[in-house]
Scaffold this active site. Structure first.
Site, PDB file in Angstrom:
ATOM      1  N   LYS A 176       0.889  -1.182   0.000  1.00 18.40           N
ATOM      2  CA  LYS A 176       0.000   0.000   0.000  1.00 18.40           C
ATOM      3  C   LYS A 176       0.923   1.226   0.000  1.00 18.40           C
ATOM      4  O   LYS A 176       1.392   1.671   1.039  1.00 18.40           O
ATOM      5  CB  LYS A 176      -0.875  -0.025   1.252  1.00 18.40           C
ATOM      6  N   GLU A 251       9.350   1.649  11.088  1.00 19.27           N
ATOM      7  CA  GLU A 251      10.390   2.665  10.883  1.00 19.27           C
ATOM      8  C   GLU A 251       9.682   4.007  10.933  1.00 19.27           C
ATOM      9  O   GLU A 251       8.929   4.340  10.014  1.00 19.27           O
ATOM     10  CB  GLU A 251      11.055   2.494   9.506  1.00 19.27           C
ATOM     11  N   CYS A 285      13.517  10.714   7.111  1.00 19.81           N
ATOM     12  CA  CYS A 285      13.467  10.470   8.561  1.00 19.81           C
ATOM     13  C   CYS A 285      14.846  10.627   9.192  1.00 19.81           C
ATOM     14  O   CYS A 285      14.946  10.906  10.377  1.00 19.81           O
ATOM     15  CB  CYS A 285      12.882   9.089   8.834  1.00 19.81           C
ATOM     16  N   GLU A 387       9.243  16.569  15.237  1.00 18.89           N
ATOM     17  CA  GLU A 387       9.650  16.363  13.840  1.00 18.89           C
ATOM     18  C   GLU A 387       8.898  17.341  12.935  1.00 18.89           C
ATOM     19  O   GLU A 387       7.671  17.352  12.921  1.00 18.89           O
ATOM     20  CB  GLU A 387       9.352  14.921  13.413  1.00 18.89           C
TER      21      GLU A 387
END
Ligand code: TXE
Length: 483
Positions: A176, A251, A285, A387
């Site tokens: 997906k 992750e 990331c 973040e």
């Protein structure tokens, strides 16, 4: 209108619309134009893909030897290489990243992922433990249907990082991709099916995370989920998968420190901090979004970093000279801008950037933002610890090693860090004390695909890469034979 592509799901070797017929518009952040329509898949579409994958797992695919699978992976890599320019253009248009980055990193790495795992299974070995009167040998068994969920920042790179080891170990997959970047995933599915591969081994289902993604995670016939994305989504995925005891790899996000000591090679540290801060518009990331600098060199360092950031060429991703392209969407740009505003309110100074570039009428409807450096912000502020996932870094000053480590470890995330020093003992000492899954010394994002990749704390659970991926995408079973 003729430039708007129709993307379909790949289920059981067939390209299909969503059963209910609904679609989602896919917009390019380069000019804000609609470039494709993708299926808005629901539970029924996902169930059909999972059923195809389950049937394929039990069928002819299960007879393929490890060497045959390795040859298939190499053949997929060759296909990617042969379509490198086309895939790079699609990735750049879909994501907004500079074409030169897609050509140098995303697409070659996608091919390398398949080649790497082809080699890994050709050369893999298993353990044997002898004991008095018996031997044990360990074998890895394919698990079944692997559910793979990937984000928009490195679309083909991260999707292939999951598909390759999943197939290498003999699983079938239902992927997906992010609804924001479906283009290269769809093209990869077509390229794979130009090869001899049983239908249903690779299925790709498009749609929204809360619909198609959720349906994949909750389906009882999916035994394993590999997810890369935001920490909040990762928590929701874990909450659905854990009660079913699915194998899970997450992750997630990061707020990674770049730690620059006064004894670092100054020019390398500036260059490295710039790259870690702004590569892919800061949407990786692993990006070093918090730069911690030793006080004695901080004025000089900030001045050099700001000068370099101002030199970066922001603009049309299809121009091979562009360094900083568009962010993933105008909505995401607003989120990033809200953090810049927050940084200002929290007492920071916007030392450069913080605004949108004027690129002329054609591009001004795209999602561009100048590289932004915030100075003078307290290291505990929200803008310095949450973040942001955009071209924004904050620079903080430390007195000594102890303070640098306290700042580096003082966030909820623990993905990676980069340390810049010419002092070897300090490099080892600091690396050992960092609470991150990965540490780079005097470099950043230098990747050997054999090493464990993954984060600590809220950056994730599990490791992928090399034998860690082979282990994750299989069940290790022990057979004990009495002699
Ligand atoms: O990611 P999401 P988004 C961070 C970054 C960014 C934030 C949100 O901070 O601003 O995450 O980005 C699917 N069940 N990262 O919204 O939502 C979704 O469709 C199952 C860091 O794009 O996590 C997509 O395919 N699946 C990151 C994938 O999950 C679900 C890279 C990731 O989307 C789902 C990207 C659900 N309930 C963003 N909801 C990194 N670490 O590299 C969504 N999805």
């Amino acid at each position: 209108m003729s430039d708007v592509k129709t993307i379909q799901n790949l289920i059981g070797g067939q390209e299909l619309d969503a059963i209910a017929g609904a679609t989602i518009e896919n917009t390019s952040p380069t000019r804000g134009q609609v470039i494709a329509r993708i299926p808005r898949s629901q539970k029924a579409d996902m169930a059909a893909a999972i059923s195809a994958a389950k049937t394929a797992f039990r069928g002819e695919w299960s007879q393929w030897s490890r060497l045959e699978r390795a040859d298939l992976l190499d053949a997929i890599a060759d296909k990617i290489d042969a379509h490198k320019d086309e895939l790079a253009k699609l990735e750049s248009l879909d994501n907004g990243k500079p074409i030169k980055l897609a050509l140098a990193v995303d697409i070659p790495r996608a091919a390398a992922n398949f080649r790497f795992f082809a080699g890994a299974i050709r050369h893999d070995k298993t353990d044997c433990h002898s004991m008095p009167g018996a031997i044990n040998y360990t074998v890895r068994k394919a698990i079944g249907v692997a559910g793979l969920i990937t984000p928009w920042n490195l679309p083909l790179y991260l999707l292939t990082w999951k598909i390759a080891p999943a197939l290498a170990m003999g699983n079938t997959v239902v992927a997906k991709p992010s609804e924001l970047t479906p283009m290269t995933a769809a093209r990869l599915g077509q390229l794979i099916h130009e090869l001899e591969i049983p239908p249903g081994v690779v299925n790709i289902v498009h749609g929204l995370g809360a619909e198609a993604g959720q349906a994949l995670v909750e389906h009882p016939d999916v035994s394993l989920i590999s997810f890369t994305g935001g920490t909040v989504t990762g928590r929701a995925v874990a909450a659905t998968a854990a009660p079913q005891f699915k194998k899970l790899s997450l992750e997630l996000g990061g707020k990674n420190p770049t730690i620059v000591f006064a004894d670092a090679n100054f020019d390398d540290a500036v260059e490295g901090s710039l790259r870690a801060g702004f590569l892919n518009q800061g949407q990786i990331c692993l990006c070093g979004s918090r730069i911690l600098v030793e006080e004695s060199i901080a004025d000089r360092f900030e001045a050099a970093l700001i000068a370099k950031a101002k030199e970066m060429k922001v603009g049309d991703p299809s121009n091979p000279k562009t360094d900083v392209g568009a962010l993933i969407s105008t909505a995401h740009r607003e989120k990033v801008e809200s953090y810049i505003e927050l940084g200002r309110k929290e007492g920071g100074t916007i030392a450069c950037g913080g605004n949108r570039p004027d690129l002329g009428d054609a591009l001004n409807s795209g999602a561009y933002l100048n590289p932004t450096i915030i100075t003078g912000l307290g290291s505990h502020c929200r803008a310095a610890t949450e973040e942001i996932f955009g071209p924004v870094v904050s620079v903080h000053r430390f007195k000594d090693e102890e303070e640098a480590l306290a700042m580096a470890n003082g966030v909820r995330y623990g993905l990676c860090a980069s340390v810049w020093t010419e002092n070897l003992s300090r490099a080892h000492r600091v690396s050992a004390k960092l609470d991150t899954g990965m540490v780079w010394v005097n470099t950043w994002l230098l990747r050997d695909l054999r090493v464990p990749f993954g984060g600590m704390k809220e950056s994730g659970v599990g490791r992928e890469g090399g034998r860690y991926s082979l282990e994750f995408f299989s069940e290790s079973r022990n057979i004990c034979i009495k002699l």
